[in-house]
Design a protein around this motif. Structure first.
Motif, mmCIF file in Angstrom:
data_model
loop_
_atom_site.group_PDB
_atom_site.id
_atom_site.type_symbol
_atom_site.label_atom_id
_atom_site.label_comp_id
_atom_site.label_asym_id
_atom_site.label_seq_id
_atom_site.Cartn_x
_atom_site.Cartn_y
_atom_site.Cartn_z
ATOM 1 N N VAL A 2 0.993 -0.841 0.352
ATOM 2 C CA VAL A 2 0.569 0.480 0.242
ATOM 3 C C VAL A 2 1.178 1.063 0.197
ATOM 4 O O VAL A 2 1.537 1.364 0.572
ATOM 5 C CB VAL A 2 -0.519 0.032 1.548
ATOM 6 C CG1 VAL A 2 -1.732 1.718 0.867
ATOM 7 C CG2 VAL A 2 -2.315 -1.315 1.339
ATOM 8 N N GLN A 3 0.340 2.551 -0.862
ATOM 9 C CA GLN A 3 1.179 3.475 -0.905
ATOM 10 C C GLN A 3 0.252 4.627 -0.859
ATOM 11 O O GLN A 3 -0.486 4.677 -1.931
ATOM 12 C CB GLN A 3 2.527 3.328 -2.352
ATOM 13 C CG GLN A 3 3.312 2.900 -1.334
ATOM 14 C CD GLN A 3 4.671 2.634 -2.569
ATOM 15 O OE1 GLN A 3 4.723 3.441 -3.804
ATOM 16 N NE2 GLN A 3 6.074 2.444 -2.481
ATOM 17 N N LEU A 4 0.399 5.498 -1.162
ATOM 18 C CA LEU A 4 -1.236 6.655 -0.666
ATOM 19 C C LEU A 4 0.552 7.953 -0.360
ATOM 20 O O LEU A 4 1.275 7.846 0.475
ATOM 21 C CB LEU A 4 -1.434 6.761 0.997
ATOM 22 C CG LEU A 4 -2.219 5.658 1.423
ATOM 23 C CD1 LEU A 4 -2.866 5.980 2.756
ATOM 24 C CD2 LEU A 4 -3.742 5.219 -0.038
ATOM 25 N N VAL A 5 -0.092 8.656 -1.343
ATOM 26 C CA VAL A 5 1.035 9.896 -1.508
ATOM 27 C C VAL A 5 -0.183 11.300 -1.257
ATOM 28 O O VAL A 5 -0.869 12.026 -2.033
ATOM 29 C CB VAL A 5 1.376 9.868 -3.309
ATOM 30 C CG1 VAL A 5 2.610 11.180 -3.319
ATOM 31 C CG2 VAL A 5 2.395 8.966 -3.051
ATOM 32 N N GLU A 6 -0.060 12.248 -0.538
ATOM 33 C CA GLU A 6 -0.616 13.650 -0.046
ATOM 34 C C GLU A 6 -0.231 14.210 -1.028
ATOM 35 O O GLU A 6 0.988 14.590 -0.899
ATOM 36 C CB GLU A 6 -1.049 14.173 1.209
ATOM 37 C CG GLU A 6 -1.454 12.663 1.667
ATOM 38 C CD GLU A 6 -0.899 11.446 2.234
ATOM 39 O OE1 GLU A 6 -1.561 10.704 3.342
ATOM 40 O OE2 GLU A 6 0.760 11.232 2.351
ATOM 41 N N SER A 7 -1.161 15.374 -1.654
ATOM 42 C CA SER A 7 -0.532 16.518 -2.608
ATOM 43 C C SER A 7 -1.349 17.224 -1.800
ATOM 44 O O SER A 7 -2.653 17.548 -1.071
ATOM 45 C CB SER A 7 0.068 16.496 -3.606
ATOM 46 O OG SER A 7 -1.010 15.986 -4.390
ATOM 47 N N GLY A 8 -0.655 18.986 -2.242
ATOM 48 C CA GLY A 8 -2.015 20.235 -2.430
ATOM 49 C C GLY A 8 -2.223 20.916 -1.307
ATOM 50 O O GLY A 8 -2.966 21.974 -1.387
ATOM 51 N N GLY A 9 -1.256 20.793 -0.252
ATOM 52 C CA GLY A 9 -0.723 21.848 1.000
ATOM 53 C C GLY A 9 -0.429 22.877 0.954
ATOM 54 O O GLY A 9 -0.095 22.249 -0.573
ATOM 55 N N ASN A 98 -8.388 2.415 5.951
ATOM 56 C CA ASN A 98 -8.936 1.867 6.435
ATOM 57 C C ASN A 98 -8.542 0.671 7.188
ATOM 58 O O ASN A 98 -8.360 0.382 8.338
ATOM 59 C CB ASN A 98 -10.390 2.420 6.623
ATOM 60 C CG ASN A 98 -10.273 3.760 7.050
ATOM 61 O OD1 ASN A 98 -9.821 4.566 7.228
ATOM 62 N ND2 ASN A 98 -11.447 4.156 5.969
ATOM 63 N N GLN A 99 -8.836 -0.349 6.044
ATOM 64 C CA GLN A 99 -8.427 -1.757 6.325
ATOM 65 C C GLN A 99 -7.381 -2.052 7.375
ATOM 66 O O GLN A 99 -7.379 -2.404 7.990
ATOM 67 C CB GLN A 99 -8.832 -2.071 5.228
ATOM 68 C CG GLN A 99 -8.931 -3.931 5.817
ATOM 69 C CD GLN A 99 -9.324 -5.020 4.462
ATOM 70 O OE1 GLN A 99 -10.304 -4.205 3.566
ATOM 71 N NE2 GLN A 99 -8.900 -6.103 4.967
ATOM 72 N N MET A 100 -5.757 -0.942 6.655
ATOM 73 C CA MET A 100 -5.060 -1.246 7.117
ATOM 74 C C MET A 100 -3.877 -0.646 7.904
ATOM 75 O O MET A 100 -2.869 -1.079 8.699
ATOM 76 C CB MET A 100 -3.587 -1.957 5.908
ATOM 77 C CG MET A 100 -4.150 -3.006 4.680
ATOM 78 S SD MET A 100 -3.057 -3.572 3.867
ATOM 79 C CE MET A 100 -2.052 -3.767 5.032
ATOM 80 N N GLY A 101 -5.297 0.581 8.517
ATOM 81 C CA GLY A 101 -4.207 1.611 8.854
ATOM 82 C C GLY A 101 -3.063 2.647 8.745
ATOM 83 O O GLY A 101 -2.402 3.218 8.472
ATOM 84 N N THR A 102 -2.775 1.961 6.807
ATOM 85 C CA THR A 102 -2.225 2.980 6.576
ATOM 86 C C THR A 102 -2.337 4.413 6.400
ATOM 87 O O THR A 102 -2.909 4.132 5.611
ATOM 88 C CB THR A 102 -1.722 1.450 5.178
ATOM 89 O OG1 THR A 102 -1.396 0.563 5.695
ATOM 90 C CG2 THR A 102 -0.248 2.183 4.529
ATOM 91 N N ARG A 103 -0.574 5.459 6.359
ATOM 92 C CA ARG A 103 -1.085 6.533 6.270
ATOM 93 C C ARG A 103 -0.125 7.009 5.291
ATOM 94 O O ARG A 103 1.129 6.440 5.378
ATOM 95 C CB ARG A 103 -1.290 7.874 7.585
ATOM 96 C CG ARG A 103 -2.588 7.074 8.498
ATOM 97 C CD ARG A 103 -2.260 7.981 9.348
ATOM 98 N NE ARG A 103 -1.211 8.032 9.958
ATOM 99 C CZ ARG A 103 -2.070 7.268 11.014
ATOM 100 N NH1 ARG A 103 -2.871 6.763 11.301
ATOM 101 N NH2 ARG A 103 -1.036 6.691 12.181
ATOM 102 N N GLY A 104 -0.270 8.179 4.670
ATOM 103 C CA GLY A 104 0.459 8.102 3.342
ATOM 104 C C GLY A 104 1.810 9.838 4.018
ATOM 105 O O GLY A 104 1.721 9.133 5.697
ATOM 106 N N GLN A 105 2.599 10.391 3.876
ATOM 107 C CA GLN A 105 3.638 10.981 4.638
ATOM 108 C C GLN A 105 3.205 12.564 4.715
ATOM 109 O O GLN A 105 4.028 13.200 5.787
ATOM 110 C CB GLN A 105 5.215 11.367 2.660
ATOM 111 C CG GLN A 105 4.499 12.179 2.339
ATOM 112 C CD GLN A 105 3.652 12.016 1.510
ATOM 113 O OE1 GLN A 105 3.309 11.095 0.633
ATOM 114 N NE2 GLN A 105 3.040 13.176 0.651
#
Length: 113
Positions: A2-9, A98-105
């Motif tokens: 699982v990889q999550l990449v946030e942007s827009g801040g 949510n299922q794994m509780g994984t968050r991005g950076q």
């Protein structure tokens, strides 16, 4: 994996708006619920909103009626529209699988005049 990449801040003045994005990979995005959470300086993680795979949404009372969570399953992306920001919204914002509780950076949002 699982990889999550946030942007827009970024830095915005009080009353301004931002739209955060989170691009997901490594799992079947369309079937999983996703959330946005944030962490303000000196505070713990605060849940903001959740969207299920079929688009059902739920919000914490602190942002209900102001923030909007949405998703585009074709783009494997979840969004958080944040209008009318105030200094209390300053935080690092994370998307979460949510299922794994994984968050991005995370992506930093700073509201300041």
């Amino acid at each position: 994996q699982v990889q999550l990449v946030e942007s827009g801040g970024g830095l915005v003045r009080p009353g301004g708006s931002l739209r955060l994005s989170c691009e997901a990979s490594g799992f079947v995005f369309r079937v999983h619920s996703m959330s946005w959470v944030r962490q303000s300086p000196g505070k713990g993680l605060e849940w903001l909103a959740t969207i299920t795979g079929d688009g059902t949404t739920n919000y914490d009372h602190s942002v209900r009626g102001r923030f909007i969570i949405s998703r585009d399953n074709a783009k494997n992306t979840v969004y958080l529209q944040m209008p009318n920001l105030n200094v209390g919204d300053t935080a690092v914002y994370y998307c979460q699988m949510n299922q794994m509780g994984t968050r991005g950076q995370g992506t930093q949002v700073t509201v300041s005049s």
